[in-house]
Design a protein around this motif. Structure first.
Motif, PDB file in Angstrom:
ATOM      1  N   GLU B 504       0.838  -1.206   0.000  1.00  0.00           N
ATOM      2  CA  GLU B 504       0.000   0.000   0.000  1.00  0.00           C
ATOM      3  C   GLU B 504       0.873   1.258   0.000  1.00  0.00           C
ATOM      4  O   GLU B 504       0.593   2.217  -0.700  1.00  0.00           O
ATOM      5  CB  GLU B 504      -0.904   0.036   1.236  1.00  0.00           C
ATOM      6  N   GLU B 508       1.005   4.344  -2.645  1.00  0.00           N
ATOM      7  CA  GLU B 508       0.770   5.722  -2.209  1.00  0.00           C
ATOM      8  C   GLU B 508       1.916   6.648  -2.669  1.00  0.00           C
ATOM      9  O   GLU B 508       1.687   7.708  -3.241  1.00  0.00           O
ATOM     10  CB  GLU B 508       0.643   5.736  -0.686  1.00  0.00           C
ATOM     11  N   GLN B 511       1.913   7.264  -6.433  1.00  0.00           N
ATOM     12  CA  GLN B 511       0.924   8.236  -6.883  1.00  0.00           C
ATOM     13  C   GLN B 511       1.428   9.666  -6.699  1.00  0.00           C
ATOM     14  O   GLN B 511       1.274  10.507  -7.574  1.00  0.00           O
ATOM     15  CB  GLN B 511      -0.365   8.024  -6.106  1.00  0.00           C
TER      16      GLN B 511
END
Lengths: 149, 615
Positions: B504, B508, B511
């Motif tokens: 995850e 993150e 992005q």
């Protein structure tokens, strides 16, 4: 001041656009760019030494240290990577006892890593001076290097 | 060489060249591109010259050393015309036989013919070889008919006819033709070429520049080099037409310094054009003046980005700048500048000569024409492949590429370091700008690296990160720091030290890097990570959860061992092991000390009995 150095520099008009061509010309003649060359180019083109050093250290083509007699260029392109280039690099480093970017103590070999030699169909490859060695396996590396000493 | 004063004189010259060529009974096109040079084609070329002289055949047989034919894997290779015979993997010793058998007696030497790996059949004729037959080669096919250092070959192939045509056209009509053709930038961006020209033509300013971007930095892509090396005049003619349309009088070819042959051939071609009056003042008596110079890059991937390339030409550090003002308004020395990629320029003469509709008849609705891909990696037929836009990945990989060497293709990586990895389930996708982007990859400059079950997708992501961290200029924070943090996590995964929440975190940070970086290098840098997580999540999970690398690549998670049932104690592995990790008496079963083993794999390459396994 080194006369031969000035002869190379003065072939170029005094324009900033010539910074990279001048550095390329000096490296071609003198193997690498030493402190004196960087300062002389800066003075000639009316730039700061830091500006010239900045460009010289930014582009991978320019070397700030003298290289060995034989330059080994190891391709780290994608096709070479998936065909096992890492093992080839390890074998070269192990055989010569130096790392990428270094020169052997006897001045015989330097190892450089290049982004792509453009012989992707023959991967993995390495180039010693102008000769390309194609479709390599790591057990061949020792013999190839021995043929240069 | 006489100076060509008008288009009629050029036509007369073309007729003379074509007439001269009829004196030859055979033309032998021997590939002298970088790939074949690496395969020692130089020795074949000199053997051929020697044999021609010995047999007194120099006036009957023409030896033409050309640029890349595309089938690099089979080099050194040659095509013998008029029968279109294709010989490959040549060595100097084959040459006397080629002259006595094939050229004098029209006999085919089977041994030198290409063997189709899927059917094991010999294919003596070039155009029938599946690798070539299934392509749409409008650009790269011209290489085999061209000695790049001889302008006459290009003129014989109707070269500079498009220039003559464009000199009679209104600037706006040329732009309209390019717009209608639907040509989009082949460097990766896919921006409509006609639109770019329109903007530069409309920009205010007396002085305008044309730039050819030949700073092909993608590892695994070499189509631009092959065009510039093999057919430099096609690029020069394209730039001339562009200059006429835009109103530029100065052109620059910015080429990678790592491409010495391309620099050499482009330089020779420019000199020949100047001598023939095709470059300089008042070209072909039309009143149009234009000249081109070469600028050599100095090795920086990011300098292929347009604003960074301008900085590099200006003698500065090749860093990108924010694009609030476009190059078409303020480019080189603050003047309007139009930059296109090599392959884009090479398409221009064909469009002008054959018309926009001819060009647009190939391709999909939004992506027209053809695109050259460098097909490499774990595939049978590697080399340069030119296909109509919209051709499926399946056709490229299986029909043209012949499928994987090991049997199964796991993924294909397209678009270079900014692109992504697509799994076999996506191979029905048509290759066009939009379809690949929607799937999380991109056409990019055209690299296509095929991967099989021995390729670890996490390791591939790490590889591209290494490359991008090296090549990041360091100017903006998201790219400089973000990429290093992503790499740390990926390394933890390959070492079996990661936890599930790291996935995850990876997504993150990726992005943020995509959204906040200054230039396309940073904006697209997370693509290899994101696309491999998207399509190969289970491989990540194997590394993190099971501490296993399914492809047996990540060194921290693999182990070499000797099978006691097979080992005969010959000692070959022990002698070769650089770490001294193998022990065992002669004729006794050997053993690997895992605490010393560096996992270099040499023992496995050395063992003739395949007694060493990888777990």
């Amino acid at each position: 001041m080194d006369n031969s150095l000035m002869q190379i520099i003065e072939k170029f008009p005094r324009s900033r656009q010539n910074l990279i061509p001048v550095l390329q010309a000096i490296q071609k003649e003198q193997n690498y760019l030493n402190r004196e060359a960087v300062s002389a180019v800066a003075e000639y083109l009316g730039l700061g030494v830091a500006q010239v050093y900045g460009a010289a250290s930014f582009y991978t083509q320019f070397r700030l240290k003298k290289t060995g007699k034989n330059i080994i260029k190891i391709c780290k392109g994608t096709a070479c990577h998936v065909s096992g280039a890492d093992n080839i690099i390890d074998a070269v480093e192990r055989t010569l006892g130096i790392r990428k970017g270094e020169t052997t103590a006897d001045g015989k070999f330097s190892i450089e890593e290049v982004a792509c030699l453009g012989c992707c169909s023959l991967a993995p490859v390495l180039m010693i001076n102008d000769r390309v060695y194609a479709r390599l396996v790591s057990s061949e590396v020792k013999k190839i290097l021995q043929s240069y000493s | 060489m006489e100076v060509i004063k008008n288009p009629e004189v050029l036509s007369v010259w073309r007729k003379k060249i074509l007439n001269k060529n009829t004196f030859y009974t055979h033309t032998v096109s021997l590939c002298g591109g970088t790939g074949c040079q690496a395969g020692s084609c130089g020795t074949v070329i000199s053997a051929f010259k020697k044999e021609l002289a010995r047999n007194k055949l120099e006036k009957k047989v023409r030896l033409r050393v050309t640029g890349c034919h595309g089938f690099c894997e089979q080099g050194p290779l040659m095509i013998i015309e008029p029968d279109n015979i294709f010989y490959c993997r040549l060595s100097p010793g084959d040459v006397p036989e080629i002259l006595t058998q094939t050229i004098k007696n029209h006999k085919i030497i089977e041994r030198l013919c290409y063997t189709d790996p899927s059917t094991q059949k010999k294919c003596p004729v070039e155009s029938k070889i599946p690798f070539y037959a299934q392509q749409s080669r409008i650009l790269i096919d011209r290489n085999k008919n061209t000695d790049p250092s001889d302008i006459e070959d290009y003129i014989a192939e109707n070269g500079y006819a498009a220039l003559c045509k464009s000199l009679k056209m209104q600037a706006n009509d040329i732009i309209q033709e390019i717009l209608k053709s639907g040509l989009r930038g082949r460097g990766g961006g896919g921006y409509p070429t006609g639109k770019k020209w329109q903007q530069t033509a409309a920009a205010a300013g007396e002085k305008k520049y044309i730039i050819c971007n030949a700073d092909e930095g993608d590892p695994g892509a070499y189509m631009d080099r092959s065009i510039l090396e093999g057919n430099p005049h096609s690029v020069i003619e394209g730039m001339m037409i562009g200059a006429k349309a835009i109103g530029a009088d100065e052109g620059i070819i910015y080429v990678r310094n790592e491409y010495p042959l391309a620099v050499l051939h482009a330089g020779i071609a420019l000199e020949q054009c100047r001598n023939a009056g095709l470059l300089g003042k008042n070209i072909l008596g039309s009143g149009f003046s234009f000249d081109i110079r070469i600028v050599r890059g100095a090795g920086a991937f990011v300098s292929g980005e347009s604003s960074a390339l301008i900085a590099s030409i200006s003698g500065k550090v090749g860093e990108p700048s924010p694009k609030d003002v476009h190059l078409s308004e303020k480019g080189l020395e603050q003047n309007p500048t139009n930059m296109n990629n090599v392959e884009t320029w090479a398409n221009i003469p064909l469009i002008i000569e054959n018309g926009a509709m001819w060009f647009a008849s190939r391709g999909t609705e939004r992506s027209k024409g053809t695109k050259i891909f460098a097909l490499t990696g774990k595939i049978k037929n590697t080399g340069l492949v030119e296909v109509a836009m919209g051709t499926s990945l399946k056709k490229i990989i299986y029909d043209i590429g012949g499928g994987s060497i090991s049997g199964t293709v796991k993924a294909v990586q397209t678009g270079g370091p900014s692109g992504g990895c697509l799994p076999a389930s996506k191979f029905d996708l048509p290759v066009d700008f939009e379809a690949l982007s929607e799937a999380g990859s991109m056409v990019g400059s055209g690299g296509m690296v095929v991967m099989d079950e021995n390729t670890c997708m996490v390791d591939v992501a790490r590889y591209f990160l290494d490359f991008l961290i090296d090549e990041s200029c360091g100017k903006c924070v998201p790219c400089r720091i973000g990429l290093s943090r992503i790499r740390e996590i990926i390394c933890r995964i390959t070492e079996g030290k990661a936890e599930m929440q790291d996935l995850e975190l990876l997504e993150e940070i990726s992005q943020t890097v995509s959204e906040a970086s200054l230039c396309a290098l940073g904006k697209t840098a997370p693509n290899p990570v994101l696309s491999t997580i998207r399509y190969f999540r289970e491989e990540y999970i194997s590394h993190i959860h099971d501490k296993k690398c399914p492809a047996k690549v990540c060194k921290s998670l693999i182990k070499f061992s000797i099978s006691p049932e097979i080992c005969t104690g010959c000692g070959a592995c022990k002698r070769e092991c650089p770490a001294g990790a193998i022990s065992g008496e002669k004729k006794q079963i050997h053993n690997i000390d895992q605490s010393i083993c560096t996992k270099c794999g040499i023992c496995r390459e050395t063992c003739r009995l395949s007694a060493i396994s990888l777990n």
